[in-house]
Each structure stands twice: as structure tokens, then as C-alpha cells.
Write an enzyme that holds these catalytic residues in place. Structure first.
Site, short mmCIF file in Angstrom:
data_model
loop_
_atom_site.label_atom_id
_atom_site.label_comp_id
_atom_site.label_asym_id
_atom_site.label_seq_id
_atom_site.Cartn_x
_atom_site.Cartn_y
_atom_site.Cartn_z
N SER A 279 -32.72 -33.49 26.75
CA SER A 279 -32.12 -34.68 27.93
C SER A 279 -31.86 -33.88 28.98
O SER A 279 -31.99 -33.03 29.51
CB SER A 279 -30.14 -33.72 27.26
N LYS A 285 -29.82 -30.17 25.03
CA LYS A 285 -30.39 -30.59 24.00
C LYS A 285 -32.01 -30.53 23.05
O LYS A 285 -32.21 -30.31 23.98
CB LYS A 285 -29.78 -32.14 24.27
#
Ligand code: ARG
Length: 458
Positions: A279, A285
Site C-alpha cells: 500500500s 499491507k
């Protein structure tokens, strides 16, 4: 706009540039270049054999067509995108290079039967590539299944834990779908394996063509039955687009499983870094973008089936220019599914399965409740009563804050049915449950081994 418009003789004015470009299809049908050359070679050879053109002319056409194909492959000749379509381009190169000899090639032929044969030649080749990709996916999934015959995990219905299965059993379920997809492509090929050349614009030709020779030379089973049908239907495009859409929808569902499994909530699988993305804002992420994109791309393949059916639904017989719209949708579906099969296989081959977590997740959802009920059936109790007794035990466990039926004593179980004996405890853990599901098709390791064997070689 090229000078070599095939139909220019009828018109006094040159076409309007924008209008010409609007109806041109070369940007899409350039994909058919090698199929078009192959079809033209067989047609030219037949014209020579039938004495419609001289054998020297036929030989010169064939040799030049072969040369054009190798020049295009090597990049020495590039496709002139100002031509109307790929058929015009090839004929214009022949005429440029061979003069009047080039002008003989289109005898007894129309672009209507030409495009129909091109698509069939092309689809046979693409279909073989897609079934090869499917085979690769199938074999690597079965390799994973081979290693996980004893890897117990929860099987789900309604996304609620249902009964224990194994990872191998789950993967074999996927592979069954892919096997059928592969068969579907092979079956669709059977229906396109007929040669439309000789159908002309719609009503054949007055020239003494030999349709059987052309059909044989191009590897078709036989010529098509009816010249109007040959140039006006595109059911084969719909059918292949459906084969693609169905395969893609299968991949989409497998990807949905993988996306769920890679979540923190499941943690059944860890995708490799090489097949994940991050991300731009959330540093922690690791996203299953490849699986999501494969799932997302199923939408366009479904859309393409609808596009093709809708294109066909109101067309009067025989050829209409609407049919030109078939290629963009069809090619997109073929490309999408071929790419996605490759991506799916790469993503899975590099993934790690968290088998401990799969096993641990078999505890807590009372996946053994059906086993307890079937134990009672084996002892003579009617199933509906056995279901009630097992359900009562599940309620007892929940009330006592117990996670599994095993946590109850035999005395407590006997309160729900005196038929319970000590051996019930042999049937309650996930591995035992799986081991006792020995019907054909069921998850017992020896049964899944048979499934793998059958699926390897279909
Ligand atoms: N580009 C056309 C197609 O794909 C080829 C056939 C053109 N025929 C015609 N009569 N305009 O359908």
C-alpha cells in the site's frame, strides 16, 4: 488511408478519411495475419490445381505468401495500419510485389468467407494454447494436492465451518472444474473444424473451386455444409467466449478462496512477496492484488459473451458488417484467460500453506457434529433423531463454554443418547473424521489419491 482499397472501382470519390477509419478493422484483425496467409496459400494452391490460375502463378503466390509470413515474424515487414483490414493488407503486398499475379489471389473468394476461415484457423491455435495453459495449472495444483493428502482443514458451506476436509480434497474440487473447462475448449474446436472457404460472399462461386482440397490442406475435417451459414454465423465466437468466461469464473472463485485464506482472519495461506503488492500509505499491507485482478477480470469475459450474443441477435441473413465487431470481444477473452491462467499458477506455486492454522481451525466450529449423528445412525437410531441428539450436545457444549464435543464426558453424552460408547471419541477429531469418509469422491486420503490420479490424465 491506403490507396489499395479493394472495392474502390465502384466509386468515383475517395472515401472520407474519418469514415474510412471508422469502418476499418486492421487495428484488431491484424491479429489474424498468419491465419490469413495460411488460408490464402491453400486457396492459391487450389486455384492452380483447378486451372483457374496457372500453376506458375499459384506457385509464385504461395512462395510470396510464405515470404511475407517470415518477414512479418522477423519484423522485416510491418503491417500497414492505414489499410482497411488484414485481408486488404496481404493482398496489397502481393500486388505491390508480384503485379498482376497478386491480383489473381482473390478469385472465387470474398472477405466474408476469408474472415470466417481466418477466425477458425486462429481459434484452433489459441484454443490449443489455452488448453496447454490449463494443463499446466492443473498439474501444479495436483502437485500441491499430492503433498497435502493429510492436511486437514475446515470445509465450508455458507462460509460457515461445516465438516473437516483436506487441502488436497479442496484443490481437487478446483481441478475438476478446470478439467471440464479444458474439455469444453476441445469440444468447441470440434464444431469449428469445418472449412468455410468456397462460400464466397454468401452464394459460393461460379468458378470450379475444389472446396474439399482447401479444407484438407488447412487441416479441417471437411467443408462447411451451407455457404450462407458459413459467412453469417458467429456462434463459434460466442461459444469460445463462453469457454473463456466459464474458465475465468472458475479462476475467480478460486481467487476468492485465496483472498479469504490470505486474510488475518483465516491465515491459511501466505502469498509470496513476489506475487503480492503493498500500500502507498499503510506500511504494513501485503495485498493479494493478483488474485483480486483475476477475479475482477472475470467481469469483462462475461461482458464479452453478452456483447457477442447481442451483436448477433437481430442480424438478417447473410453477412452484415456488424459481424466485424466479434473480434475485439473474442480476442480480449482469449487473452484474458490465457494471462490469468499463467498468473494464477505462478501465484499459487510460490504460496505457502499454513497447515497448522488449517488444522487448528477445525476446532471450535463443531465440525464433528455430523460425525456424532452418523455414529448414532450406525448404532440404529433414525437419522432425524440422531441429528437432534447431536444438536443437543452442541448446545450443551456452548452452554458449558466447551469448544468441541470431545470436551464432554461419556456420561454427559449418554444423557443425550444411551447409544454412545467410549469408541465415540475415536470419531471426533478432524483427522479421524476425514479418514472415515471413504466413499468415492470423499476426502479420505486414499480416495483423494484416486481423484488426483484420475485428474492427472483426463
Ligand atoms: N473485416 C470484416 C469482418 O471482420 C471482413 C469481412 C468484410 N466483408 C465485407 N463485405 N465488408 O467481418
Amino acid at each position: 488511408m491506403a490507396d489499395n482499397i479493394l472495392w474502390a472501382g465502384r466509386f468515383e470519390d475517395r472515401p472520407e478519411k474519418k469514415a474510412f477509419e471508422f469502418q476499418a478493422s486492421i487495428n484488431i484483425d491484424k491479429e489474424l495475419v498468419f491465419a490469413d496467409i495460411e488460408g490464402s496459400r491453400a486457396h492459391a494452391a487450389m486455384l492452380g490445381k483447378q486451372g483457374i490460375i496457372s500453376s506458375e502463378t499459384a506457385a509464385a503466390l504461395e512462395a510470396e505468401l510464405e515470404k511475407i509470413a517470415s518477414e512479418i515474424s522477423s519484423g522485416a515487414l510491418s503491417i500497414d495500419l492505414s489499410c482497411e483490414d488484414i485481408h486488404s493488407f496481404i493482398e496489397s503486398v502481393l500486388t505491390e510485389r508480384l503485379g498482376d499475379i497478386g491480383r489473381t489471389v482473390h478469385a472465387g473468394r470474398s472477405r466474408n468467407d476469408q474472415v470466417a476461415v481466418d477466425e477458425r484457423i486462429y481459434l484452433k491455435k489459441r484454443s490449443a494454447q489455452i488448453t496447454a495453459a490449463l494443463e499446466k495449472t492443473i498439474q501444479s495444483l495436483l502437485d500441491i494436492a499430492d503433498k497435502n493428502l493429510e492436511t486437514v482443514m475446515p470445509g465450508y458451506t455458507h462460509l460457515q465451518r461445516a465438516q473437516p476436509i483436506t487441502l488436497a480434497h479442496h484443490i481437487c474440487a478446483w481441478v475438476c472444474s478446470l478439467r471440464r473447462d479444458s474439455e469444453r475448449f476441445a469440444d468447441a474446436v470440434k464444431r469449428i473444424n469445418f472449412c468455410p472457404l468456397g462460400s464466397g460472399a454468401l452464394a459460393g462461386s461460379t468458378l470450379p473451386l475444389d472446396r474439399a482440397v482447401v479444407s484438407g490442406a488447412l487441416g479441417f475435417a471437411s467443408p462447411t455444409i451451407n455457404s450462407m451459414d458459413s459467412v453469417s454465423d458467429r456462434d463459434y465466437a460466442v461459444e469460445f467466449a463462453f469457454c473463456c468466461a466459464q474458465t475465468q469464473v472458475h479462476l475467480s472463485r478460486f481467487c476468492e478462496d485465496i483472498i479469504l485464506w490470505s486474510s488475518e482472519e483465516f491465515k491459511f495461506i501466505e502469498l509470496s512477496d513476489a506475487w503480492s503488492t503493498g500500500s502507498s500509505i499503510m506500511p504494513q499491507k501485503k495485498n493479494p492484488d493478483f488474485a483480486e485482478l483475476i477475479r475482477g477480470k472475470s467481469a469483462r469475459t462475461i461482458g464479452n459473451v453478452v456483447t457477442l450474443l447481442t451483436m448477433l441477435k437481430g442480424l438478417p441473413y447473410a453477412y452484415n458488417k456488424d459481424l466485424q465487431e466479434d473480434k475485439e470481444a473474442l480476442f480480449d477473452s482469449l487473452d484474458t484467460v490465457q494471462n490469468c491462467l499463467e498468473m494464477f499458477t505462478g501465484m499459487l506455486e510460490s504460496a505457502k500453506f499454513n497447515t497448522q492454522q488449517m488444522k487448528a481451525s477445525c476446532i471450535g466450529g463443531f465440525l464433528e457434529a455430523t460425525d456424532a449423528a452418523e455414529y448414532l445412525v450406525r448404532k440404529g437410531m433414525p437419522f432425524r433423531k440422531a441429528h437432534e441428539a447431536s444438536a443437543a450436545i452442541v448446545r450443551d457444549c456452548i452452554a458449558a463454554d466447551q469448544k468441541q464435543i470431545k470436551d464432554r464426558t461419556l456420561a454427559e453424552l449418554k444423557q443425550r443418547s444411551p447409544l454412545f460408547e467410549n469408541d465415540i471419541f475415536d470419531f471426533l477429531d478432524p483427522a479421524a473424521s476425514v479418514a472415515s469418509r471413504t466413499l468415492s469422491g470423499a476426502p479420505a486420503p486414499q480416495e483423494v489419491r484416486k481423484q488426483i490420479k484420475a485428474l492427472r490424465v483426463c
